[in-house]
Design an enzyme around this catalytic site. Structure first.
Site, short mmCIF file in Angstrom:
data_model
loop_
_atom_site.label_atom_id
_atom_site.label_comp_id
_atom_site.label_asym_id
_atom_site.label_seq_id
_atom_site.Cartn_x
_atom_site.Cartn_y
_atom_site.Cartn_z
N ASP A 96 0.83 -1.12 -0.08
CA ASP A 96 -0.10 -0.13 0.08
C ASP A 96 0.97 1.15 -0.04
O ASP A 96 0.35 2.23 -0.68
CB ASP A 96 -0.76 -0.06 1.16
N ASP B 166 0.68 4.50 -2.66
CA ASP B 166 0.45 5.77 -2.07
C ASP B 166 1.44 6.82 -2.86
O ASP B 166 1.08 7.86 -2.85
CB ASP B 166 0.44 5.91 -0.37
N LEU C 151 -36.65 -9.57 -11.58
CA LEU C 151 -36.59 -10.87 -11.75
C LEU C 151 -37.69 -11.60 -11.13
O LEU C 151 -38.18 -11.09 -9.96
CB LEU C 151 -35.50 -11.66 -11.19
N GLU D 246 -25.18 -17.18 -10.45
CA GLU D 246 -24.63 -16.24 -9.58
C GLU D 246 -25.34 -16.31 -8.41
O GLU D 246 -26.47 -16.12 -8.15
CB GLU D 246 -24.78 -15.05 -10.46
N LYS E 120 -27.28 -13.64 -5.84
CA LYS E 120 -28.27 -12.50 -5.96
C LYS E 120 -27.78 -11.54 -4.87
O LYS E 120 -27.81 -11.61 -3.53
CB LYS E 120 -29.57 -12.88 -5.74
N ASP F 43 -27.41 -8.52 -2.61
CA ASP F 43 -28.41 -7.58 -1.75
C ASP F 43 -27.83 -6.21 -1.76
O ASP F 43 -27.27 -5.78 -0.87
CB ASP F 43 -28.44 -7.94 -0.58
N ARG G 128 -31.50 2.23 -10.94
CA ARG G 128 -32.65 1.72 -12.01
C ARG G 128 -33.60 2.46 -11.86
O ARG G 128 -34.19 2.28 -12.81
CB ARG G 128 -32.66 0.14 -11.17
N TYR H 31 -20.01 -5.15 -8.24
CA TYR H 31 -20.00 -6.47 -9.02
C TYR H 31 -20.89 -6.19 -10.24
O TYR H 31 -22.03 -5.99 -10.10
CB TYR H 31 -20.51 -7.65 -8.25
N LYS I 90 -29.74 -17.95 -14.88
CA LYS I 90 -30.00 -17.42 -16.23
C LYS I 90 -29.71 -18.54 -17.23
O LYS I 90 -28.74 -19.17 -17.32
CB LYS I 90 -28.80 -16.11 -16.48
N LYS J 71 -34.61 -17.71 -4.05
CA LYS J 71 -34.47 -16.92 -2.77
C LYS J 71 -33.94 -17.77 -1.65
O LYS J 71 -34.53 -18.91 -1.82
CB LYS J 71 -35.56 -16.05 -2.69
N CYS K 194 -32.19 -13.39 42.00
CA CYS K 194 -31.69 -14.26 41.13
C CYS K 194 -33.05 -15.18 40.94
O CYS K 194 -33.71 -15.45 41.94
CB CYS K 194 -30.78 -15.03 41.47
N CYS L 225 -32.27 -18.90 42.42
CA CYS L 225 -31.76 -19.26 43.80
C CYS L 225 -32.20 -18.06 44.73
O CYS L 225 -32.21 -18.04 45.94
CB CYS L 225 -30.10 -19.10 44.00
N CYS M 170 -25.79 -13.02 39.18
CA CYS M 170 -26.25 -13.86 40.46
C CYS M 170 -25.00 -13.97 41.16
O CYS M 170 -24.06 -14.54 40.62
CB CYS M 170 -27.10 -14.69 40.30
N CYS N 264 -26.09 -21.48 43.46
CA CYS N 264 -27.20 -21.32 42.55
C CYS N 264 -27.32 -22.49 41.89
O CYS N 264 -26.29 -22.73 41.08
CB CYS N 264 -26.91 -20.03 41.98
S1 IVH Z 1 -29.65 -9.99 -13.54
C1 IVH Z 1 -33.05 -9.19 -16.28
N1 IVH Z 1 -28.05 -10.88 -11.64
O1 IVH Z 1 -31.92 -8.49 -8.64
C2 IVH Z 1 -32.44 -9.39 -14.97
N2 IVH Z 1 -29.56 -9.60 -11.18
O2 IVH Z 1 -34.79 -8.74 -8.99
C3 IVH Z 1 -31.41 -8.25 -14.64
N3 IVH Z 1 -29.52 -8.54 -8.66
O3 IVH Z 1 -32.49 -5.36 -10.02
C4 IVH Z 1 -30.86 -8.55 -13.46
N4 IVH Z 1 -27.58 -9.93 -7.98
O4 IVH Z 1 -30.46 -5.64 -8.30
C5 IVH Z 1 -29.11 -9.99 -11.87
N5 IVH Z 1 -26.52 -11.64 -10.09
C6 IVH Z 1 -27.57 -10.99 -10.42
C7 IVH Z 1 -27.75 -10.15 -9.29
C8 IVH Z 1 -29.17 -9.28 -9.65
C9 IVH Z 1 -28.62 -8.96 -7.83
C10 IVH Z 1 -30.75 -7.69 -8.51
C11 IVH Z 1 -30.53 -6.65 -9.16
C12 IVH Z 1 -31.95 -6.53 -9.92
C13 IVH Z 1 -32.71 -7.62 -8.91
C14 IVH Z 1 -34.06 -8.19 -9.81
#
Ligand code: IVH
Length: 674
Positions: A35, A39, A85, A118, A120, A122, A141, A231, A295, A319, A414, A417, A432, A438
């Protein structure tokens, strides 16, 4: 003096180098230099740009954070809608998804179908726009058609490149629109909330909310301080490639960050296996995910399948069971632990969360209850992540507090006891104070004593421990050794064979090690490692029981708190009695290389008197001599071994001379303490 061309070349070279290291660090997760070296490069570029501002370009690594806020968010109309989705929650729904796709594509059940799987993530979906390889715009979005322009904030995220990479400039596309997720890693989220707590600011409910709040800032200097990451999971052009997996690989060549967990699988079985695997990985991932995305891998199939309403037919979100759920807090009980600490336990209206039905959850301690502002009968959020103990996160913000809600009152006695509950100075925990008198503490102490890493008494589970105590057969830990097959048979459901096995197990456990025995005693702050360290240091139990605070804190890993617990434990008469009884019962360990006492207490039996100023404080010298077994006296007598005299000694010197007692100087003292 550098000429214009030279300055420009130097700046360009520095930028290229910094971009390479940014990519290695943030995208490939494999830094190439320390690092500090990075820098230095960055500072060099910064200094050159400050001196020659005419060479600053918007894609320079120094331009991630704009120096002032924007005045308002502009809207951005998506080139192609950003879809959502459909969700699946069970294996059956995944099978249905696969079946439907096969029907639409007229594929038979037996043909192999390739899926890209992949996590999903959050977080929040964003689109990134690169023109001639330079990041020119980034948007949320929004409603799927129109989002908000948050370029100023997205530029602050180190894992989003300001400039695309390529082997040669021809490889850079004219236009590229990347889609992916901005998220806040869990560690960063926790640190952010700690910071908020310290500054009396409102806490964020979860990493997703924190990421959303961070992107919704007008001032990018605030966003830049938030630990965000990105990502990619897609792109609006396909580069003539056949599959989603190939496209991801292509994006990677541009220096776009991808998740290494993306994977091609075959058929429903492949999807289900990926799901199970991801579920086990979930608790150790550094970011939150709420499921997986499946997908169809081939673009020609994707095209044929098309869309329904707002979601594609070729993809689905599978999910995970939610880790948080809402339920009602029916009552609060207080459990007494091994060291007497009272833990408030929430009794809940049963609720399905994290894949199981939960009816009890921890409320941690009184401070947490106050901080979270939880009342009995409140609607609360319960969280169960992975294998961790379910906890009450806080009152639900969706509902008003019920009329019959009551404040949680901590007991003053307590619940087991009936003796006093106290809160020690500087401690959150309420305890206690009656120790092993106890019943709750005795049960826990015995469970600990017999556990595998302690005395390892096989077959003595909690159920039996409780019965032994309830029946009065055991009042103290050492009563374990008086158990016979006959009196064990008095217990409910105890069979002859199990009783004999238990007696044998107790007998067999008597040969142990000093470390395990110390650990088994369950002294506060003395875990397995500390117990082992103590056994190595003191070699036998008597030495440990007689150790002074100074001796104890001199041992690496034993702090003042652990030392004071040890002293208190061994000074306690009932504890001394218990240890004696246990040893009388035949518990033994092989001595750890018995050293003659004189080796570890070389000054045993010697008495010193100190006078004058020495290089160390008198207190320090006293402690060190004591640790070697010596006694320190205040007056010189015929019994004094020696007087230790520093500068400006007092009359003690004359007394010593008169009595013929040796006089030691600084050098001799140093030798003694060596
Ligand atoms: S593909 C047409 N891949 O999930 C599909 N979405 O419910 C486009 N998300 O708005 C999304 N991980 O924010 C895709 N590996 C992933 C994802 C992902 C999270 C979210 C994304 C999207 C929402 C759809």
């Amino acid at each position: 003096m550098l000429n214009d061309i030279n300055i420009n070349t130097k700046i360009a070279k520095l930028r290229q180098l910094i971009e390479k290291h940014d990519n290695a660090y943030h995208v490939l997760d494999a830094p190439l230099i320390p690092d500090g070296d990075y820098d230095k490069l960055y500072q060099e570029l910064l200094a050159l740009e400050q001196r020659y501002p005419e060479y600053i370009t918007p894609d320079s690594p120094t331009q991630r954070v704009a120096p002032k806020p924007i005045s308002a968010f502009l809207t951005h109309t998506h080139t192609q809608p950003m879809l959502s989705l459909s969700n699946a929650f069970s294996e059956a729904e995944i099978s249905q998804f696969d079946k439907r796709i096969r029907q639409l594509l007229t594929l038979s059940e037996t043909e192999n179908l390739s899926y890209a799987c992949e996590p999903k993530f959050d977080g929040l979906a964003v689109s990134l726009h690169y023109e001639k390889g330079i990041l020119v715009k980034g948007a949320t979005r929004g409603d799927g058609w129109v989002g908000e322009d948050i370029t100023h904030n997205l530029k602050t995220i180190s894992s989003i490149p300001l400039k695309l990479q390529a082997k040669s400039p021809q490889d850079i596309p004219e236009n590229l629109e990347i889609r992916g997720e901005v998220y806040m890693p869990i560690q960063g989220f926790e640190a952010l909330n700690q910071h908020c707590l310290k500054n009396n600011e409102k806490l964020f409910a979860n990493p997703r909310n924190a990421a959303a709040g961070s992107l919704r800032q007008l001032d990018p200097r605030i966003t830049a301080k938030r630990p965000l990451a990105f990502y990619a999971y897609g792109c609006t052009s396909h580069f003539g490639l056949n599959t989603h997996m190939d496209l991801l690989a292509k994006l990677n060549t541009f220096g776009i960050r991808l998740c290494a967990l993306s994977q091609e699988v075959i058929n429903t079985q492949g999807i289900l296996a990926y799901y199970q695997d991801l579920l086990t990985k979930r608790p150790s991932l550094p970011y939150q995910i709420d499921g997986m995305v499946v997908k169809i891998n081939h673009f020609d199939f994707q095209k044929k399948l098309g869309f329904v309403a707002k979601a594609p037919r070729f993809a689905i979100a599978y999910k995970f069971p939610a880790e948080e759920a809402e339920t009602q807090l029916e009552s609060v009980d207080f459990q007494v632990g091994r060291t007497g600490v009272l833990t408030p336990v929430a009794r809940l209206k049963p609720v399905y969360v994290g894949g199981v039905t939960v009816s009890n959850a921890t409320l941690h301690n009184i401070d947490e209850i106050h901080r979270k502002d939880i009342y009995v009968h409140d609607w609360v959020i319960v969280r169960r992540a992975g294998d961790v103990i379910p906890e009450v996160v806080g009152p639900s913000l969706n509902r008003p507090r019920p009329k019959n809600a009551q404040k949680i009152v901590f007991p003053t006695l307590c619940p087991v006891c009936g003796s006093d509950i106290k809160q020690a100075k500087n401690e959150v925990a309420m305890r206690c104070m009656s120790g092993l008198y106890c019943k709750a503490q005795l049960i826990e102490a015995i469970k600990h004593y017999v556990s595998r890493k302690a005395m390892n008494i096989d077959g003595l589970g909690e159920k039996w421990v409780i019965q032994l105590i309830e029946s009065g057969l055991i009042k103290h830990i050492h009563d374990l050794y008086d158990l016979t097959q006959d009196n064990l048979l008095k217990l409910d459901r105890m069979a002859e064979k199990s009783a004999q096995n238990l007696v044998d197990a107790i007998e067999n456990s008597k040969k142990t090690t000093l470390g395990k025995f110390i650990y088994a005693l369950g002294i506060r702050e003395i875990g397995e490692v500390a117990a082992f360290t103590l056994s190595k240091h003191f070699k036998n139990l008597d030495n440990l029981m007689l150790a002074t605070e100074a001796e104890l804190v001199a041992i690496p890993d034993i702090g003042p708190v652990a030392a004071s617990h040890l002293i208190r434990f061994f000074q306690d008469k009932p504890n001394q009695n218990m240890i004696e009884k246990i040893i009388q019962a035949g518990v033994f360990w092989e001595s750890i290389q018995e050293l003659p006492q004189s080796l570890y207490l070389p000054l045993l039996g010697k008495t010193y008197v100190i006078t004058g100023t020495l290089s160390q404080s008198r207190e320090e010298i006293k402690e060190k001599l004591a640790a070697l077994g010596a006694k320190i006296a205040s007056a010189v007598s015929a019994k004094t071994t020696a007087v230790i005299a520093g500068d400006a000694p007092g009359s003690k010197i004359q007394k010593a001379e008169k009595l013929g007692v040796a006089i030691l100087g600084q050098a001799e003292l140093d030798k003694l303490l060596m």
